[in-house]
Motif scaffolding. Structure first.
Motif, PDB file in Angstrom:
ATOM      1  N   ASP A  23       0.826  -1.204   0.000  1.00 36.64           N
ATOM      2  CA  ASP A  23       0.000   0.000   0.000  1.00 36.64           C
ATOM      3  C   ASP A  23       0.863   1.258   0.000  1.00 36.64           C
ATOM      4  OD1 ASP A  23      -2.606   1.224   0.050  1.00 36.64           O
ATOM      5  OD2 ASP A  23      -2.213   1.750   2.139  1.00 36.64           O
ATOM      6  N   ALA A  24       1.907   1.277   0.809  1.00 36.15           N
ATOM      7  CA  ALA A  24       2.804   2.438   0.849  1.00 36.15           C
ATOM      8  C   ALA A  24       3.492   2.628  -0.501  1.00 36.15           C
ATOM      9  CB  ALA A  24       3.832   2.270   1.961  1.00 36.15           C
ATOM     10  N   GLY A  25       3.927   1.527  -1.109  1.00 39.08           N
ATOM     11  CA  GLY A  25       4.570   1.614  -2.416  1.00 39.08           C
ATOM     12  C   GLY A  25       3.639   2.132  -3.487  1.00 39.08           C
ATOM     13  N   VAL A  26       2.405   1.669  -3.475  1.00 39.31           N
ATOM     14  CA  VAL A  26       1.427   2.114  -4.475  1.00 39.31           C
ATOM     15  C   VAL A  26       1.071   3.585  -4.247  1.00 39.31           C
ATOM     16  CG1 VAL A  26      -0.970   1.853  -5.240  1.00 39.31           C
ATOM     17  CG2 VAL A  26       0.509  -0.139  -5.084  1.00 39.31           C
ATOM     18  N   ARG A  27       0.905   3.990  -2.988  1.00 40.76           N
ATOM     19  CA  ARG A  27       0.615   5.400  -2.716  1.00 40.76           C
ATOM     20  C   ARG A  27       1.726   6.303  -3.261  1.00 40.76           C
ATOM     21  NH1 ARG A  27       0.530   5.998   2.738  1.00 40.76           N
ATOM     22  NH2 ARG A  27       0.432   3.793   3.226  1.00 40.76           N
ATOM     23  N   GLY A  28       2.967   5.905  -3.042  1.00 39.25           N
ATOM     24  CA  GLY A  28       4.091   6.683  -3.565  1.00 39.25           C
ATOM     25  C   GLY A  28       4.118   6.703  -5.077  1.00 39.25           C
ATOM     26  N   GLN A  29       3.842   5.560  -5.695  1.00 36.83           N
ATOM     27  CA  GLN A  29       3.847   5.481  -7.152  1.00 36.83           C
ATOM     28  C   GLN A  29       2.716   6.318  -7.741  1.00 36.83           C
ATOM     29  OE1 GLN A  29       6.408   3.940  -8.653  1.00 36.83           O
ATOM     30  NE2 GLN A  29       5.661   4.718 -10.587  1.00 36.83           N
ATOM     31  N   ARG A  30       1.557   6.283  -7.113  1.00 35.63           N
ATOM     32  CA  ARG A  30       0.422   7.091  -7.600  1.00 35.63           C
ATOM     33  C   ARG A  30       0.773   8.570  -7.584  1.00 35.63           C
ATOM     34  NH1 ARG A  30      -5.323   4.700  -5.552  1.00 35.63           N
ATOM     35  NH2 ARG A  30      -6.064   6.299  -6.987  1.00 35.63           N
ATOM     36  N   GLU A  31       1.452   9.003  -6.536  1.00 38.02           N
ATOM     37  CA  GLU A  31       1.875  10.415  -6.456  1.00 38.02           C
ATOM     38  C   GLU A  31       2.801  10.764  -7.602  1.00 38.02           C
ATOM     39  OE1 GLU A  31       3.712  12.136  -2.913  1.00 38.02           O
ATOM     40  OE2 GLU A  31       2.015  11.305  -1.775  1.00 38.02           O
ATOM     41  N   ARG A  32       3.770   9.899  -7.860  1.00 37.39           N
ATOM     42  CA  ARG A  32       4.734  10.161  -8.938  1.00 37.39           C
ATOM     43  C   ARG A  32       4.072  10.110 -10.310  1.00 37.39           C
ATOM     44  NH1 ARG A  32       7.747   7.444  -5.154  1.00 37.39           N
ATOM     45  NH2 ARG A  32       7.282   5.380  -5.936  1.00 37.39           N
ATOM     46  N   MET A  33       2.943   9.411 -10.425  1.00 39.89           N
ATOM     47  CA  MET A  33       2.297   9.226 -11.723  1.00 39.89           C
ATOM     48  C   MET A  33       1.063  10.105 -11.901  1.00 39.89           C
ATOM     49  SD  MET A  33       2.751   5.153 -12.377  1.00 39.89           S
ATOM     50  CE  MET A  33       2.582   5.285 -14.167  1.00 39.89           C
ATOM     51  N   ALA A  37      -2.681   8.449 -17.301  1.00 41.29           N
ATOM     52  CA  ALA A  37      -3.997   7.810 -17.420  1.00 41.29           C
ATOM     53  C   ALA A  37      -3.902   6.374 -16.901  1.00 41.29           C
ATOM     54  CB  ALA A  37      -4.467   7.837 -18.866  1.00 41.29           C
ATOM     55  N   ILE A  38      -3.784   6.259 -15.588  1.00 43.64           N
ATOM     56  CA  ILE A  38      -3.659   4.960 -14.936  1.00 43.64           C
ATOM     57  C   ILE A  38      -4.885   4.761 -14.051  1.00 43.64           C
ATOM     58  CG2 ILE A  38      -2.288   3.530 -13.369  1.00 43.64           C
ATOM     59  CD1 ILE A  38      -0.777   4.202 -15.919  1.00 43.64           C
ATOM     60  N   GLU A  39      -5.469   3.594 -14.125  1.00 44.23           N
ATOM     61  CA  GLU A  39      -6.586   3.243 -13.244  1.00 44.23           C
ATOM     62  C   GLU A  39      -6.035   2.333 -12.146  1.00 44.23           C
ATOM     63  OE1 GLU A  39     -10.842   0.862 -13.433  1.00 44.23           O
ATOM     64  OE2 GLU A  39      -9.921   1.559 -15.302  1.00 44.23           O
ATOM     65  N   TRP A  40      -6.312   2.670 -10.897  1.00 43.19           N
ATOM     66  CA  TRP A  40      -5.802   1.928  -9.743  1.00 43.19           C
ATOM     67  C   TRP A  40      -6.947   1.164  -9.116  1.00 43.19           C
ATOM     68  CZ3 TRP A  40      -0.570   2.376  -9.072  1.00 43.19           C
ATOM     69  CH2 TRP A  40       0.053   3.429  -9.761  1.00 43.19           C
ATOM     70  N   ARG A  41      -6.827  -0.174  -9.028  1.00 46.51           N
ATOM     71  CA  ARG A  41      -7.885  -1.030  -8.469  1.00 46.51           C
ATOM     72  C   ARG A  41      -7.322  -1.813  -7.294  1.00 46.51           C
ATOM     73  NH1 ARG A  41     -12.067  -1.788 -12.363  1.00 46.51           N
ATOM     74  NH2 ARG A  41     -13.231  -2.502 -10.550  1.00 46.51           N
ATOM     75  N   ASP A  42      -7.954  -1.660  -6.159  1.00 45.76           N
ATOM     76  CA  ASP A  42      -7.533  -2.304  -4.922  1.00 45.76           C
ATOM     77  C   ASP A  42      -8.254  -3.642  -4.773  1.00 45.76           C
ATOM     78  OD1 ASP A  42      -6.929  -3.055  -2.328  1.00 45.76           O
ATOM     79  OD2 ASP A  42      -7.811  -1.274  -1.400  1.00 45.76           O
ATOM     80  N   VAL A  43      -7.518  -4.743  -4.872  1.00 43.30           N
ATOM     81  CA  VAL A  43      -8.141  -6.067  -4.794  1.00 43.30           C
ATOM     82  C   VAL A  43      -8.610  -6.383  -3.379  1.00 43.30           C
ATOM     83  CG1 VAL A  43      -6.883  -6.929  -6.774  1.00 43.30           C
ATOM     84  CG2 VAL A  43      -5.963  -7.329  -4.499  1.00 43.30           C
TER      85      VAL A  43
END
Length: 125
Positions: A23-33, A37-43
């Motif tokens: 979760d921490a890694g994805v949060r950081g990546q989302r900020e950088r991106m 046009a990326i869709e983020w889906r939490d399984v």
């Protein structure tokens, strides 16, 4: 006035927010991106995604999955490389991981398996 359809995402990222490290890694990546046009889906929040994708839920929880614009499902180190290739300042990392897939792939699998087991042990899902 007609509203245009939103652009199709460049990629759809399937990640597991129940894993604090993931979760921490994805949060950081989302900020950088931001702006991509990326869709983020939490399984974790949408476990039904596994059945929709035809992927075992535990496999989806264990490793990062990215469906690219052409519909290919990329998993693990290849999923990360696909994201890093679109991220300013991280493109070099994508090239490195792709050129060293022989090492990055097995290493990712070991780390992902350890994180998965740790999260199961902690009762995160």
């Amino acid at each position: 006035m007609h509203n245009p359809e939103p652009a199709a995402p460049e990629a759809v990222v399937y990640y597991n927010s129940a894993c604090p490290v993931c979760d921490a890694g994805v949060r950081g990546q989302r900020e950088r991106m931001q702006g991509c046009a990326i869709e983020w889906r939490d399984v974790n929040a949408e476990p039904e995604l596994a059945a929709q994708l035809g992927i075992d839920l535990e496999a989806l929880r264990e490793r990062l999955h990215v469906r690219d614009a052409s519909g290919r499902m990329l998993v693990g180190d290849r999923a990360f490389a696909a994201l890093w290739a679109r991220t300013p300042g991280q493109r070099w990392l994508a090239r490195l991981v792709r050129s060293m897939h022989w090492l990055a792939g097995p290493l990712y699998k070991v780390v992902a398996r350890l994180l998965y087991r740790w999260n199961r042990w902690r009762g995160n899902w």
